[in-house]
Every structure is written in structure tokens, then in C-alpha cells.
Design a protein around this motif. Sequence first.
Motif, PDB file in Angstrom:
ATOM      1  N   LEU A  69       2.027  -3.347  22.737  1.00  0.00           N
ATOM      2  CA  LEU A  69       2.605  -2.252  23.514  1.00  0.00           C
ATOM      3  C   LEU A  69       1.478  -1.458  24.159  1.00  0.00           C
ATOM      4  N   GLY A  70       1.580  -1.270  25.461  1.00  0.00           N
ATOM      5  CA  GLY A  70       0.536  -0.530  26.157  1.00  0.00           C
ATOM      6  C   GLY A  70       0.724   0.974  26.097  1.00  0.00           C
ATOM      7  N   HIS A  71       1.913   1.408  25.667  1.00  0.00           N
ATOM      8  CA  HIS A  71       2.193   2.842  25.600  1.00  0.00           C
ATOM      9  C   HIS A  71       3.316   3.070  24.586  1.00  0.00           C
ATOM     10  N   VAL A  72       3.560   4.321  24.273  1.00  0.00           N
ATOM     11  CA  VAL A  72       4.651   4.647  23.355  1.00  0.00           C
ATOM     12  C   VAL A  72       5.983   4.373  24.062  1.00  0.00           C
ATOM     13  N   PRO A  73       6.857   3.568  23.479  1.00  0.00           N
ATOM     14  CA  PRO A  73       8.114   3.200  24.149  1.00  0.00           C
ATOM     15  C   PRO A  73       8.988   4.410  24.472  1.00  0.00           C
ATOM     16  N   TYR A 118      18.563   7.187  15.705  1.00  0.00           N
ATOM     17  CA  TYR A 118      19.194   8.503  15.919  1.00  0.00           C
ATOM     18  C   TYR A 118      18.662   9.519  14.908  1.00  0.00           C
ATOM     19  N   ASP A 119      18.627   9.111  13.644  1.00  0.00           N
ATOM     20  CA  ASP A 119      18.196  10.036  12.593  1.00  0.00           C
ATOM     21  C   ASP A 119      16.701  10.330  12.646  1.00  0.00           C
ATOM     22  N   LEU A 120      15.949   9.465  13.321  1.00  0.00           N
ATOM     23  CA  LEU A 120      14.536   9.763  13.540  1.00  0.00           C
ATOM     24  C   LEU A 120      14.325  10.694  14.738  1.00  0.00           C
ATOM     25  N   GLY A 121      15.399  10.950  15.480  1.00  0.00           N
ATOM     26  CA  GLY A 121      15.326  11.899  16.582  1.00  0.00           C
ATOM     27  C   GLY A 121      14.979  11.295  17.929  1.00  0.00           C
ATOM     28  N   LEU A 122      15.346  10.032  18.158  1.00  0.00           N
ATOM     29  CA  LEU A 122      14.968   9.359  19.411  1.00  0.00           C
ATOM     30  C   LEU A 122      15.710   9.887  20.639  1.00  0.00           C
ATOM     31  N   GLY A 123      16.941  10.335  20.473  1.00  0.00           N
ATOM     32  CA  GLY A 123      17.672  10.928  21.587  1.00  0.00           C
ATOM     33  C   GLY A 123      17.783  10.028  22.799  1.00  0.00           C
ATOM     34  N   ASP A 124      17.357  10.543  23.963  1.00  0.00           N
ATOM     35  CA  ASP A 124      17.486   9.816  25.231  1.00  0.00           C
ATOM     36  C   ASP A 124      16.542   8.631  25.346  1.00  0.00           C
ATOM     37  N   ARG A 125      15.621   8.476  24.407  1.00  0.00           N
ATOM     38  CA  ARG A 125      14.698   7.335  24.464  1.00  0.00           C
ATOM     39  C   ARG A 125      15.428   6.014  24.162  1.00  0.00           C
ATOM     40  N   VAL A 126      16.563   6.083  23.512  1.00  0.00           N
ATOM     41  CA  VAL A 126      17.389   4.881  23.302  1.00  0.00           C
ATOM     42  C   VAL A 126      18.367   4.781  24.468  1.00  0.00           C
ATOM     43  N   GLU A 145       5.659   4.467  13.137  1.00  0.00           N
ATOM     44  CA  GLU A 145       4.324   4.344  13.724  1.00  0.00           C
ATOM     45  C   GLU A 145       4.412   3.920  15.190  1.00  0.00           C
ATOM     46  N   ILE A 146       5.243   2.921  15.478  1.00  0.00           N
ATOM     47  CA  ILE A 146       5.379   2.423  16.850  1.00  0.00           C
ATOM     48  C   ILE A 146       5.881   3.513  17.792  1.00  0.00           C
ATOM     49  N   LEU A 147       6.811   4.326  17.293  1.00  0.00           N
ATOM     50  CA  LEU A 147       7.465   5.334  18.133  1.00  0.00           C
ATOM     51  C   LEU A 147       6.793   6.699  18.063  1.00  0.00           C
ATOM     52  N   LYS A 148       5.668   6.776  17.343  1.00  0.00           N
ATOM     53  CA  LYS A 148       4.919   8.029  17.180  1.00  0.00           C
ATOM     54  C   LYS A 148       5.785   9.116  16.539  1.00  0.00           C
ATOM     55  N   LEU A 149       6.495   8.698  15.501  1.00  0.00           N
ATOM     56  CA  LEU A 149       7.319   9.609  14.707  1.00  0.00           C
ATOM     57  C   LEU A 149       6.976   9.433  13.229  1.00  0.00           C
ATOM     58  N   GLU A 150       5.683   9.312  12.972  1.00  0.00           N
ATOM     59  CA  GLU A 150       5.239   9.006  11.604  1.00  0.00           C
ATOM     60  C   GLU A 150       5.730  10.023  10.581  1.00  0.00           C
ATOM     61  N   ASP A 151       5.647  11.309  10.881  1.00  0.00           N
ATOM     62  CA  ASP A 151       6.037  12.329   9.911  1.00  0.00           C
ATOM     63  C   ASP A 151       7.525  12.215   9.564  1.00  0.00           C
ATOM     64  N   HIS A 152       8.360  12.029  10.588  1.00  0.00           N
ATOM     65  CA  HIS A 152       9.794  11.880  10.345  1.00  0.00           C
ATOM     66  C   HIS A 152      10.067  10.668   9.458  1.00  0.00           C
ATOM     67  N   ALA A 153       9.408   9.565   9.765  1.00  0.00           N
ATOM     68  CA  ALA A 153       9.629   8.334   9.009  1.00  0.00           C
ATOM     69  C   ALA A 153       9.150   8.481   7.567  1.00  0.00           C
ATOM     70  N   GLN A 154       7.987   9.069   7.380  1.00  0.00           N
ATOM     71  CA  GLN A 154       7.462   9.243   6.026  1.00  0.00           C
ATOM     72  C   GLN A 154       8.354  10.153   5.194  1.00  0.00           C
ATOM     73  N   ASN A 155       8.849  11.222   5.794  1.00  0.00           N
ATOM     74  CA  ASN A 155       9.758  12.122   5.071  1.00  0.00           C
ATOM     75  C   ASN A 155      11.048  11.416   4.685  1.00  0.00           C
TER      76      ASN A 155
END
Length: 251
Positions: A7-11, A26-34, A114-124
Motif C-alpha cells: 500500500l502506497g498510502h493509508v486506504p 464500523y466499530d473501529l470508526g472508519l465511517g465514510d472510508r468504507v 495498523e493498516i488503517l492507522k487506527l492502532e490505538d482503537h484496535a489495541q483497546n
Amino acid sequence: MHRTIRLGHVPERIVSLVPSQTELLYDLGLGDRVVGITKFCIHPEEWFRSKTRVGGTKNVDLDKVKALKPDLIIGNKEENEKSDILALEDVAPVWMSDIFTLSDSLKMILALGEILKLEDHAQNMVKRIEQEFVALEKLKLDQKVLYLIWKDPYMGVGPNTFIDHVLHDHLGATNVLKEERYPMIELSSLAEKPELVLLSSEPYPFKEKHVAEIQKILPQAKIYLVDGEYFSWYGSRLLGAPKYFHQLFSE
């Protein structure tokens, strides 16, 4: 599938082909990115009503996916067809999961974080799931169990599946089926008789009328209608699974 995606950038435009992982996003907070989901991605309802549906998990509409111009597609080895995934690789990078255990699920959540740059949400989320499953250790069914997912013909869940892992490793049950994956079975000729039969809500929607039918064939067994999502969805649905199991088997 033994390949690496880059991946060349954050999706920012994601298509999910996996219902349990759609709910996770959804629960990770992706919103309009999906931007795209399948017709079986029923949670959350607001996404099911508003997001573009790109067909089913087994018959993805390639043209609909292309039109969404995704920069990441999320698939799963069991949920999706290899031919669809190979075709979709010409559209965008396809990140695949292959889930057999709770540990696999938690690694998947962390990897997506990690891929979506939501590490804190995922770890929690992973910490909360681990805490909930520790509490589940007190629940030991110690019964012979048959878990059914289909009718006409009857199909059950055998070893080498996520559901079997949940039944054995986290609920302390013994699966009466020894054939791996999802074998077709004759209830009247089971080599080992179950003490407990679990009728899943998915993919076949077992109802109360089926309890009576199966009770005639297996009169010695307790038969429960169960919410299959808590047994088989390996994303954020895991947060509520231990509480559901306690309520179900403490009645």
C-alpha cells in the motif's frame, strides 16, 4: 494465498467483502472510508441501508467494485471465492484473513488497525475482548455438542473451524462430529449422540418448528436456537460473545 500486498498510502476507499469485518470497521470508526459492502453485511444497519452493496460474499459484482474505485479490498479465505479475489486483485490490493481461533481474530484486528492507522482503537478493542473471554473461563459446558448450520441436507460444524474452536476451547464442550469443516450428516445415524444440539440462526435460519423435528430424532438431547453471529463472527462481535454465552447456557 501466499502473496504480499503493498500500500502506497493509508486506504481511504475501502470495500469489505466480509460481514463480521464490516462490523469491525464500523466499530473501529472508519465511517465514510468504507464505500462498499456485501448484501450480507447487515451490521450496522445504517451502513446496510446507506452503503453501496457489491453483491454477495460468494458472487461479488466486479463492475460495482470497480465503479467505487477502492484503494483496499478486504476479504476472507472462507467467506469469499478464490476466483473473485483473483479478479479483484486487478482492481485494488486485496487484504485477506483466514481465521480459526480467537488468537487469529485478535491478530487480524491488530493488523487492520495498523493498516488503517487506527492502532490505538484496535489495541483497546483487543484488550477488551481478552478481558471478556477471561471471564468466560468459568463457564464449562462439559457436554457432547452438535452444532447445525443447514437443513435438507443437515450440515454440521466439525473440527478445523472457528466455531469448533469456540465450542471446545472456550465453552468446554466436546464436538460429536469428527469430520473436518462442514460435513453433511444423517441425524439418525450419528456415531456419537449429542447431549446438546445448537441450531444456528445462520446461514440456515433455524426456527422453533425445527426444534420439535430434531427432538423426535434425538430425544435425549437439549436443543437450543442460538445466534450464530456470536459463534462465528470474529470481529468486534466478540466483545458481546462471552456475555451471550453466559446468558444462553446459564438458563
